[in-house]
Design a protein around this motif. Structure first.
Motif, PDB file in Angstrom:
ATOM      1  N   MET A   5       0.836  -1.578   0.465  1.00 54.19           N
ATOM      2  CA  MET A   5      -0.169  -0.457   0.054  1.00 54.19           C
ATOM      3  C   MET A   5       1.094   1.554   0.021  1.00 54.19           C
ATOM      4  O   MET A   5       0.256   2.151  -0.560  1.00 54.19           O
ATOM      5  N   GLN A   6       2.632   1.575   0.432  1.00 54.08           N
ATOM      6  CA  GLN A   6       3.182   1.959  -0.123  1.00 54.08           C
ATOM      7  C   GLN A   6       2.903   3.022   1.842  1.00 54.08           C
ATOM      8  O   GLN A   6       2.896   4.334   1.553  1.00 54.08           O
ATOM      9  N   LEU A   7       2.044   2.418   2.426  1.00 47.99           N
ATOM     10  CA  LEU A   7       1.882   3.510   3.562  1.00 47.99           C
ATOM     11  C   LEU A   7       3.036   3.153   4.454  1.00 47.99           C
ATOM     12  O   LEU A   7       3.330   1.509   5.018  1.00 47.99           O
ATOM     13  N   ASP A   8       3.713   4.369   5.037  1.00 49.71           N
ATOM     14  CA  ASP A   8       4.598   4.050   6.159  1.00 49.71           C
ATOM     15  C   ASP A   8       4.026   4.193   7.772  1.00 49.71           C
ATOM     16  O   ASP A   8       4.605   4.679   8.167  1.00 49.71           O
ATOM     17  N   TRP A   9       2.983   5.097   7.534  1.00 52.19           N
ATOM     18  CA  TRP A   9       2.568   5.678   8.780  1.00 52.19           C
ATOM     19  C   TRP A   9       1.385   5.522   8.338  1.00 52.19           C
ATOM     20  O   TRP A   9       0.286   6.005   7.764  1.00 52.19           O
ATOM     21  N   GLY A  10       0.163   5.057   9.401  1.00 54.08           N
ATOM     22  CA  GLY A  10      -0.915   5.134   8.929  1.00 54.08           C
ATOM     23  C   GLY A  10      -1.672   3.993  10.104  1.00 54.08           C
ATOM     24  O   GLY A  10      -1.279   3.230  10.851  1.00 54.08           O
ATOM     25  N   GLY A  11      -2.877   3.637  10.234  1.00 53.23           N
ATOM     26  CA  GLY A  11      -3.871   2.026  10.883  1.00 53.23           C
ATOM     27  C   GLY A  11      -4.488   1.505   9.920  1.00 53.23           C
ATOM     28  O   GLY A  11      -5.108   1.529   8.850  1.00 53.23           O
ATOM     29  N   LEU A  12      -4.355   0.373  10.081  1.00 52.75           N
ATOM     30  CA  LEU A  12      -5.014  -0.272   9.722  1.00 52.75           C
ATOM     31  C   LEU A  12      -6.114  -1.101  10.894  1.00 52.75           C
ATOM     32  O   LEU A  12      -5.864  -1.288  11.675  1.00 52.75           O
ATOM     33  N   ASP A  13      -7.308  -1.019   9.909  1.00 50.98           N
ATOM     34  CA  ASP A  13      -8.857  -1.930  10.524  1.00 50.98           C
ATOM     35  C   ASP A  13      -8.605  -3.251  10.232  1.00 50.98           C
ATOM     36  O   ASP A  13      -9.042  -4.273   9.123  1.00 50.98           O
ATOM     37  N   VAL A  14      -8.150  -4.619  11.146  1.00 49.77           N
ATOM     38  CA  VAL A  14      -8.172  -5.680  10.910  1.00 49.77           C
ATOM     39  C   VAL A  14      -9.115  -6.307  11.700  1.00 49.77           C
ATOM     40  O   VAL A  14      -9.499  -6.412  12.974  1.00 49.77           O
ATOM     41  N   LEU A  15      -9.337  -7.336  10.574  1.00 49.17           N
ATOM     42  CA  LEU A  15     -10.731  -8.775  11.385  1.00 49.17           C
ATOM     43  C   LEU A  15     -10.639  -9.663  11.859  1.00 49.17           C
ATOM     44  O   LEU A  15      -9.821 -10.412  10.547  1.00 49.17           O
TER      45      LEU A  15
END
Length: 314
Positions: free
Chosen positions: A248-258
Motif C-alpha cells: 500500500m506504500q503506507l509508512d504511517w497509518g492504521g490498519l483495521d483488521v478483523l
C-alpha cells in the motif's frame, strides 16, 4: 499547531456539523457532544507536551498539502516525540504527505528530506481489497451480482462509516464496494476490531475496539483495550501485514483488521493514512501510554538507518 484555527475546518448548520475537507456530516447529538468534551482532557495533556518540548532540537516535520489537526493521531505522537512542525519544507528533516482525501495527487518533496506516505495515494476500499488479496492470497471483495448470501456494502470514500449488511446477489451501485461479511463477534453480543497502528510496516501494539454487534459499522466504541502485538497476531501474520503495508506504500497509518471466527483468517477491511485517535473510549492512562509508544516507534522510523533497514527487510 494551536495557532492554526482548526475550528474553521467545520461548518455548523441546522444541528449538523460538516467537515469541509471530506464532506462528512455529523449530527449534533448528546453522544457526539459528550465525546468532544471527553476528548479535551487529552488535548490539554498533549498541549503540555508541545509547550515543554517546542524549544528542543527534535526532528522538524513538514506536512503537505494539509497540516494535521489535534484530533489526528500523528498530532499527539508528534508532540510526544518532541518533534516540531517545520516552518518551511526547505528546513524539514522529513516531509509527511498528509491528505484526508480517499485518493490523493502527487506532492513535490525536497530530495534531501525523508518522505512519509508520499506514494500512498489511494485508500479506496476497492483498492485496499485488491492489494489485500494480492498479499494474503484470499479475497475480501466480492462481485455482488454473483454472490449469494449476506455481504457488506460500503462507500469507497474515506471515513464514511456507512457499511450495511445486504443480501446478494444484487446490482452493484457506483461509488460502493462489496465485501465478505466477517464474523468478528465475541462474547457479550459485541464485535471486535483489531486496530493496528503501523510505523514503517511494524505494529508496535494493537488496540482492540469493541462495540455492540448492531453497531458494527459505527465510529464509536463500547470498550477499548490495548494489548501487545504478539498476543493477538502471530509472527507470520505480522509479516503478512507488514508486506501489505509496503504494498500500500503506507509508512504511517492504521490498519483495521478483523479475524473471522469461521476460518481464523485475518482480513484488512480499511486503511487509514490520516488516522484519528487515540480512541475516545480509551482510558487516559492508556491514551498516554499508546501515544508515547508510537512516538518512540516514529522516532526510530525517522532514523537515517531505518530507510536501509526497511528496504532490505524481507
Amino acid at each position: 499547531m494551536h495557532h492554526a484555527l482548526w475550528w474553521k475546518d467545520f461548518e455548523f448548520q441546522d444541528g449538523v456539523v460538516t467537515v469541509k475537507k471530506t464532506g462528512a456530516r455529523l449530527r449534533l447529538e448528546p453522544g457526539l457532544i459528550g465525546e468532544v468534551l471527553s476528548w479535551f482532557p487529552f488535548y490539554f495533556v498533549v498541549e503540555g507536551w508541545r509547550l515543554r518540548r517546542s524549544s528542543r532540537s527534535g526532528p522538524k516535520i513538514w506536512f503537505a498539502p494539509d497540516r494535521p489537526r489535534p484530533w489526528y493521531l500523528i498530532w499527539s505522537v508528534l508532540h510526544a516525540a518532541g518533534a516540531r512542525i517545520a516552518k518551511s519544507e526547505s528546513e524539514a528533516d522529513a516531509v509527511f504527505f498528509f491528505d484526508d482525501s480517499t485518493i490523493s495527487g502527487a506532492v513535490d518533496c525536497p530530495s534531501s528530506a525523508r518522505a512519509i506516505n508520499r506514494h500512498c495515494q489511494s485508500i479506496a476500499k476497492s483498492h485496499v481489497g485488491t492489494v489485500f488479496e494480492q498479499c494474503f492470497g484470499y479475497p475480501l471483495n466480492v462481485d455482488p451480482a454473483h454472490f449469494r448470501g449476506e455481504l457488506v456494502r460500503k462507500s469507497e470514500a474515506n471515513g464514511a462509516h456507512d457499511g450495511q449488511i445486504i443480501q446478494g446477489p444484487c446490482v452493484a451501485e457506483p461509488g460502493f464496494v462489496y465485501q465478505r461479511l466477517i464474523d468478528n463477534s465475541i462474547d457479550g453480543g459485541l464485535v471486535e476490531d483489531l486496530r493496528c497502528p503501523t510505523v514503517g510496516g511494524q505494529i508496535p501494539l494493537v488496540i482492540l475496539k469493541r462495540r455492540p454487534r448492531g453497531d458494527r459499522f459505527a465510529n464509536s466504541n463500547a470498550c477499548v483495550k490495548v494489548v501487545e502485538t504478539h498476543t493477538v497476531l502471530t509472527a507470520a501474520e505480522q509479516a503478512q501485514l507488514a508486506g501489505f503495508a509496503r504494498a500500500m506504500q503506507l509508512d504511517w497509518g492504521g490498519l483495521d483488521v478483523l479475524r473471522d471466527n469461521k476460518d481464523g483468517r485475518l482480513y484488512v477491511v480499511d486503511v487509514n493514512k490520516t488516522d484519528m485517535g487515540p480512541p475516545i473510549a480509551m482510558a487516559m492512562d492508556d491514551k498516554i501510554r499508546v501515544t508515547q509508544r508510537l512516538a518512540t516507534a516514529f522516532l526510530d522510523f525517522l532514523r537515517p538507518t531505518a530507510v536501509l533497514e526497511q528496504r532490505t527487510r524481507p
